[in-house]
Design a protein around this motif. Sequence first.
Motif, PDB file in Angstrom:
ATOM      1  N   GLU A 195     -31.222 -35.433 -77.604  1.00 51.40           N
ATOM      2  CA  GLU A 195     -32.245 -35.590 -78.628  1.00 51.40           C
ATOM      3  C   GLU A 195     -31.961 -34.658 -79.809  1.00 51.40           C
ATOM      4  OE1 GLU A 195     -34.677 -37.719 -78.870  1.00 51.40           O
ATOM      5  OE2 GLU A 195     -34.137 -38.705 -76.970  1.00 51.40           O
ATOM      6  N   GLN A 196     -31.532 -33.458 -79.462  1.00 55.15           N
ATOM      7  CA  GLN A 196     -31.217 -32.486 -80.502  1.00 55.15           C
ATOM      8  C   GLN A 196     -30.037 -32.961 -81.355  1.00 55.15           C
ATOM      9  OE1 GLN A 196     -30.349 -28.630 -78.960  1.00 55.15           O
ATOM     10  NE2 GLN A 196     -29.969 -27.700 -80.962  1.00 55.15           N
ATOM     11  N   TYR A 197     -28.995 -33.479 -80.694  1.00 57.60           N
ATOM     12  CA  TYR A 197     -27.820 -33.934 -81.431  1.00 57.60           C
ATOM     13  C   TYR A 197     -28.138 -35.153 -82.285  1.00 57.60           C
ATOM     14  CZ  TYR A 197     -25.427 -30.852 -78.138  1.00 57.60           C
ATOM     15  OH  TYR A 197     -25.025 -29.784 -77.401  1.00 57.60           O
ATOM     16  N   LEU A 198     -29.008 -36.003 -81.801  1.00 57.06           N
ATOM     17  CA  LEU A 198     -29.421 -37.141 -82.616  1.00 57.06           C
ATOM     18  C   LEU A 198     -30.181 -36.668 -83.849  1.00 57.06           C
ATOM     19  CD1 LEU A 198     -30.499 -39.704 -79.861  1.00 57.06           C
ATOM     20  CD2 LEU A 198     -28.503 -39.859 -81.367  1.00 57.06           C
ATOM     21  N   ASP A 199     -31.020 -35.669 -83.664  1.00 55.27           N
ATOM     22  CA  ASP A 199     -31.741 -35.113 -84.823  1.00 55.27           C
ATOM     23  C   ASP A 199     -30.763 -34.516 -85.833  1.00 55.27           C
ATOM     24  OD1 ASP A 199     -34.130 -35.850 -83.735  1.00 55.27           O
ATOM     25  OD2 ASP A 199     -34.560 -33.887 -82.827  1.00 55.27           O
ATOM     26  N   ILE A 200     -29.727 -33.803 -85.315  1.00 54.51           N
ATOM     27  CA  ILE A 200     -28.712 -33.225 -86.203  1.00 54.51           C
ATOM     28  C   ILE A 200     -28.005 -34.322 -86.985  1.00 54.51           C
ATOM     29  CG2 ILE A 200     -26.517 -31.998 -86.242  1.00 54.51           C
ATOM     30  CD1 ILE A 200     -27.538 -30.349 -83.869  1.00 54.51           C
ATOM     31  N   ALA A 201     -27.635 -35.397 -86.284  1.00 54.67           N
ATOM     32  CA  ALA A 201     -26.950 -36.500 -86.955  1.00 54.67           C
ATOM     33  C   ALA A 201     -27.836 -37.117 -88.029  1.00 54.67           C
ATOM     34  CB  ALA A 201     -26.531 -37.551 -85.929  1.00 54.67           C
ATOM     35  N   GLU A 202     -29.107 -37.293 -87.698  1.00 50.67           N
ATOM     36  CA  GLU A 202     -30.028 -37.886 -88.669  1.00 50.67           C
ATOM     37  C   GLU A 202     -30.196 -36.966 -89.891  1.00 50.67           C
ATOM     38  OE1 GLU A 202     -34.323 -40.171 -88.623  1.00 50.67           O
ATOM     39  OE2 GLU A 202     -33.965 -38.557 -87.181  1.00 50.67           O
ATOM     40  N   ASN A 203     -30.344 -35.672 -89.639  1.00 53.11           N
ATOM     41  CA  ASN A 203     -30.515 -34.726 -90.752  1.00 53.11           C
ATOM     42  C   ASN A 203     -29.270 -34.700 -91.643  1.00 53.11           C
ATOM     43  OD1 ASN A 203     -33.049 -34.037 -89.839  1.00 53.11           O
ATOM     44  ND2 ASN A 203     -32.311 -32.318 -88.589  1.00 53.11           N
ATOM     45  N   TYR A 204     -28.107 -34.722 -90.999  1.00 52.74           N
ATOM     46  CA  TYR A 204     -26.879 -34.678 -91.772  1.00 52.74           C
ATOM     47  C   TYR A 204     -26.724 -35.945 -92.599  1.00 52.74           C
ATOM     48  CZ  TYR A 204     -22.136 -33.397 -93.036  1.00 52.74           C
ATOM     49  OH  TYR A 204     -21.012 -33.061 -93.746  1.00 52.74           O
ATOM     50  N   ARG A 205     -27.101 -37.082 -92.018  1.00 52.57           N
ATOM     51  CA  ARG A 205     -27.057 -38.347 -92.772  1.00 52.57           C
ATOM     52  C   ARG A 205     -27.964 -38.258 -93.992  1.00 52.57           C
ATOM     53  NH1 ARG A 205     -30.620 -42.612 -90.320  1.00 52.57           N
ATOM     54  NH2 ARG A 205     -32.047 -41.250 -91.475  1.00 52.57           N
ATOM     55  N   ASN A 206     -29.161 -37.740 -93.795  1.00 50.58           N
ATOM     56  CA  ASN A 206     -30.088 -37.613 -94.924  1.00 50.58           C
ATOM     57  C   ASN A 206     -29.509 -36.709 -96.009  1.00 50.58           C
ATOM     58  OD1 ASN A 206     -31.927 -39.261 -93.642  1.00 50.58           O
ATOM     59  ND2 ASN A 206     -33.035 -37.556 -92.693  1.00 50.58           N
ATOM     60  N   GLU A 207     -28.859 -35.621 -95.556  1.00 46.17           N
ATOM     61  CA  GLU A 207     -28.273 -34.687 -96.530  1.00 46.17           C
ATOM     62  C   GLU A 207     -27.139 -35.361 -97.302  1.00 46.17           C
ATOM     63  OE1 GLU A 207     -25.977 -30.354 -96.619  1.00 46.17           O
ATOM     64  OE2 GLU A 207     -26.919 -31.082 -94.760  1.00 46.17           O
ATOM     65  N   VAL A 208     -26.266 -36.087 -96.610  1.00 46.46           N
ATOM     66  CA  VAL A 208     -25.166 -36.784 -97.284  1.00 46.46           C
ATOM     67  C   VAL A 208     -25.708 -37.834 -98.238  1.00 46.46           C
ATOM     68  CG1 VAL A 208     -23.179 -38.288 -96.933  1.00 46.46           C
ATOM     69  CG2 VAL A 208     -23.546 -36.334 -95.430  1.00 46.46           C
ATOM     70  N   SER A 209     -26.703 -38.580 -97.758  1.00 45.50           N
ATOM     71  CA  SER A 209     -27.280 -39.630 -98.583  1.00 45.50           C
ATOM     72  C   SER A 209     -27.894 -39.048 -99.857  1.00 45.50           C
ATOM     73  CB  SER A 209     -28.341 -40.390 -97.779  1.00 45.50           C
ATOM     74  OG  SER A 209     -28.989 -41.335 -98.593  1.00 45.50           O
ATOM     75  N   GLU A 210     -28.628 -37.946 -99.690  1.00 46.91           N
ATOM     76  CA  GLU A 210     -29.252 -37.326-100.862  1.00 46.91           C
ATOM     77  C   GLU A 210     -28.194 -36.784-101.819  1.00 46.91           C
ATOM     78  OE1 GLU A 210     -31.833 -34.400 -99.280  1.00 46.91           O
ATOM     79  OE2 GLU A 210     -33.294 -35.852 -98.453  1.00 46.91           O
ATOM     80  N   THR A 211     -27.095 -36.216-101.259  1.00 50.05           N
ATOM     81  CA  THR A 211     -26.015 -35.702-102.116  1.00 50.05           C
ATOM     82  C   THR A 211     -25.407 -36.817-102.956  1.00 50.05           C
ATOM     83  OG1 THR A 211     -25.521 -33.969-100.526  1.00 50.05           O
ATOM     84  CG2 THR A 211     -23.812 -34.498-102.118  1.00 50.05           C
ATOM     85  N   ILE A 212     -25.103 -37.949-102.296  1.00 51.96           N
ATOM     86  CA  ILE A 212     -24.506 -39.074-103.017  1.00 51.96           C
ATOM     87  C   ILE A 212     -25.495 -39.617-104.046  1.00 51.96           C
ATOM     88  CG2 ILE A 212     -23.642 -41.433-102.761  1.00 51.96           C
ATOM     89  CD1 ILE A 212     -22.493 -40.607-100.046  1.00 51.96           C
ATOM     90  N   GLU A 213     -26.788 -39.688-103.662  1.00 49.80           N
ATOM     91  CA  GLU A 213     -27.800 -40.208-104.576  1.00 49.80           C
ATOM     92  C   GLU A 213     -27.902 -39.307-105.821  1.00 49.80           C
ATOM     93  OE1 GLU A 213     -29.576 -42.838-104.713  1.00 49.80           O
ATOM     94  OE2 GLU A 213     -29.313 -43.768-102.731  1.00 49.80           O
ATOM     95  N   ARG A 214     -27.890 -37.989-105.601  1.00 45.17           N
ATOM     96  CA  ARG A 214     -28.008 -37.071-106.730  1.00 45.17           C
ATOM     97  C   ARG A 214     -26.796 -37.211-107.651  1.00 45.17           C
ATOM     98  NH1 ARG A 214     -29.846 -33.452-102.741  1.00 45.17           N
ATOM     99  NH2 ARG A 214     -27.780 -32.472-102.679  1.00 45.17           N
ATOM    100  N   TRP A 215     -25.629 -37.311-107.037  1.00 47.89           N
ATOM    101  CA  TRP A 215     -24.407 -37.426-107.855  1.00 47.89           C
ATOM    102  C   TRP A 215     -24.436 -38.720-108.666  1.00 47.89           C
ATOM    103  CZ3 TRP A 215     -20.158 -40.557-108.347  1.00 47.89           C
ATOM    104  CH2 TRP A 215     -19.075 -40.020-109.033  1.00 47.89           C
ATOM    105  N   ILE A 216     -24.826 -39.810-108.025  1.00 48.14           N
ATOM    106  CA  ILE A 216     -24.891 -41.096-108.701  1.00 48.14           C
ATOM    107  C   ILE A 216     -25.924 -41.050-109.825  1.00 48.14           C
ATOM    108  CG2 ILE A 216     -25.556 -43.521-108.425  1.00 48.14           C
ATOM    109  CD1 ILE A 216     -22.763 -42.942-107.434  1.00 48.14           C
ATOM    110  N   GLN A 217     -27.092 -40.438-109.541  1.00 50.17           N
ATOM    111  CA  GLN A 217     -28.140 -40.361-110.562  1.00 50.17           C
ATOM    112  C   GLN A 217     -27.663 -39.543-111.766  1.00 50.17           C
ATOM    113  OE1 GLN A 217     -30.949 -42.053-110.729  1.00 50.17           O
ATOM    114  NE2 GLN A 217     -30.318 -43.063-108.761  1.00 50.17           N
ATOM    115  N   GLY A 218     -26.807 -38.499-111.490  1.00 52.84           N
ATOM    116  CA  GLY A 218     -26.236 -37.716-112.599  1.00 52.84           C
ATOM    117  C   GLY A 218     -25.350 -38.571-113.473  1.00 52.84           C
ATOM    118  N   ARG A 219     -24.592 -39.464-112.826  1.00 54.35           N
ATOM    119  CA  ARG A 219     -23.724 -40.323-113.613  1.00 54.35           C
ATOM    120  C   ARG A 219     -24.543 -41.365-114.368  1.00 54.35           C
ATOM    121  NH1 ARG A 219     -21.996 -36.905-111.206  1.00 54.35           N
ATOM    122  NH2 ARG A 219     -22.483 -35.979-113.235  1.00 54.35           N
TER     123      ARG A 219
END
Length: 881
Positions: free
Chosen positions: A42-66
């Motif tokens: 359960e903990q590792y699934l939470d880590i995976a989900e959090n990391y996905r959210n972080e990657v997604s937000e990073t890509i979204e921010r970069w795209i929004q900058g462009r």
Amino acid sequence: MGALFRSKIFRRQFFAFLLIICSIFITISLVFLRVSELSSREQYLDIAENYRNEVSETIERWIQGRVFNIRTQAAYLSLLAENKLDTPEITEILQNQLIWNNNFYNIIILDRNGDVVNSKDGPLSLLNAADREYFIKAINGTPNISSFFQIRTDNNLVIAIGEPIYIDGEVAYVLAGYISIDRIKEIVQALNLGEMVHVYLVDSEGTFITNSRFIQDFMYSEGLQDKSQYRLDTEGVQGVLQGEKGVHIYGDFHGKRVFGAYEWMDSIQAGLIVEFMEKEMIKPLMYFKRVIYISAVCVILIGIVLGFALTKKILDPLNMLIVASRNIARQNYQTPIIQKTNSEWDVLIDTFNKMQEAIFNRELELMEKNTALRVQRAEAVEANKLKSQFLANMSHELRTPLNAIIGFTGRVIKKTTDILPPVQLENLQIVKQEAQHLLDLINDLLDYSKIEAGKMEINVDDFRLDEVLREVYTMAQNLAEDKPIDYQTILYTSEPIYMRGDRIKVKQILINLLSNAFKYSDKGTITVTIKKDDFFYQIEVQDEGVGIKSENLESIFEEFRQVDGSYTRKVGGTGLGLSITKGLVEMLGGFIEVKSILGKGSTFTVHLPIRYDKSEGSETKKSPVQTLQPTRKILCIDDDPNVQRLYKQYLGEGEFEVYSLVGDEDISKEIKTIQPDVIVLDIMLPHKDGWEILAELKKNPDTRKIPVIMASVLSEKKLAYQMRADEYLIKPVEQQEFLDAIYYAATQKEGISILIADDDEKYLNLMGQFLQEENIAYRFAADGEEALRILKDWYPDVLILDIMMPHKDGFAVIDEVQRRVELRDMAIIVVTAKDLDKEERSILRKRANKLIQKSGDPIDSVMEFLFEKIKEKLRHEENGN
């Protein structure tokens, strides 16, 4: 140590203790591991989900900058005149923008027709974007980001940000910023965490957009056949293709288990997949498992030590008690157990020592009593043996004279019915009836003794119960004795009533009950009723006699019990009839009931099974008695005329037809012409002696069956019998001797020859009279030895044999007969007054053709068997055997 582990109790307790410790530890460890594993996942699934959210937000921010960069540039261009957007100055601005912001692959300006009016390379006449989705939406006033596509000029994979350029309030141009796939890859690869996690994008068809070292290994592996398309079919890929957002444990493109989180990103029109390698993530849990395994080994070792120590301490005293108990079982009484345990074991050991002493004393007493009991048992066995021998001798000694009395009396009555005065005839009938009554009483006593000793046998056969009832009816008529008593039978069906059981015993049961009914009734009706249920026949015998008191109903089946002594003395009896009846009924698997009203009569109901399965054999029924008449042609071969005349005189009184030959004729031709029934042959003849003629007669199929009597002055009886002569006479021959030999030989053709071995002269005399009347040839032997002497030279068809004889008994004679091949076809009838036991009956059934008890009139049974043998012999002769 070895002795302890050889003890079953020690092993059982030790391993039970060890099993308990190990089970508790293993259970706790497994539960803890399982909880830890579930919690970790359960903990590792939470880590995976959090990391996905972080990657997604990073890509979204970069795209929004462009997007912001393109939108700002479009706003700036909207302030310029429409005719300036294709000038070199704008080209320079676009080039500076690309240099300053290294995130774009190219920035172009499109007119309303989709043509490139300006770019980093200036106007491009060969490129038109009128069909691109990002252009269509932007020219219609909607800013947008496209999915990945290839540029027509260099096939580079890009995404486009389309932004409308307003001139005088209307969309006149579209500013498009192209972002290369390589730039997206750089962003995604920057977010990878080495070997622990994969981060990659897939397009709407499930094909890789970005990759990593792991993806490249997969793409360029030798096992991948189609390298032009790298579509995946994992759970994460299927989820993003369906526009889902989730987190699960599944197999990646290598088939390895991963903690995967995925979502579809509308901003770049691609699926984002983040996968943590399970193998890397659960390494801490594996370390924890190793610790658990090492701890388990330690616990087991500690458990073995503790279990051994505790079990030894508990079971040492018990093992001593077990060893002492085994010694007691072997009658090895050792000294008392001496051990102090400072526990409850001391009480048990002290009690055991007292028990051991008591057992030892009791053993001494039992040994003394057993010695006395062995002596008493030997005496009882000897007494029982003597009792059995006494019963056997008594049955023989009592039945033998009674059978003679009944037989001779019956014969005198038969022969002198028209001669004796009525009073004397009545006296003889009374003698026969009383003798029969005495024999019945003796039989009852012997039957009772056999039932009591469990030696009564059951001979099972299939028979008709209604026929037995008709036979009993005939006897019942004689029981009435001129009393005004009616007799009737009521059957549940008019069809034959079949039963499987001991026919004789069923008949005896009916006779006993009817005898009682007639005995204790002076008038009225005696009714026999047969009913049937699923498994039993119910046979009711109802009378209207004196009845039985209610208080006596339970005791009437007791032996020697006569409930009314005065009436019983009037009618006679031993008081054994009902006791024997009850015993016979129970032997056949049934039971008996009685109802009675004093002065009105009694009803006895016998319940017998329809089929009795415990069969020990059965005897077949014989045909009715028939008589045979001897033939009368006699051929005498002798060269002495005086002897010829003497033979004719001897035979003249018997109405024989006599033929004479002197020995010089053609004997075979004469015999064929005369067809004699008996040949009387001398030995000393003029041309051929008697031995040659006898040999020729016995070799010729036409004459070998003609009886031959050798008559000579020579004593050559043994040789004559060896050459198959039927009789041998030594001259001079007296008339009676000659006639006896003729009768004997004459019956040999159509009848049989019989040897009777019995030490009872009266029985032999009686049998001789019967056999003479039927013209059956016979010889007598007074004991077993004499019978065997006769059988050395003479081979009869039937041997009638008693069992209890002096010198050699019947069993010894049968043994000798069965060893001799020439006597193999001889039938054996055992007629004895001995009360045979079960084993003796079994032996005789196997080795004799018929077993007849001397009780009443056994001669009828003997004659019945003899006539059956005669018929059998005649059938063989007719068939040429």
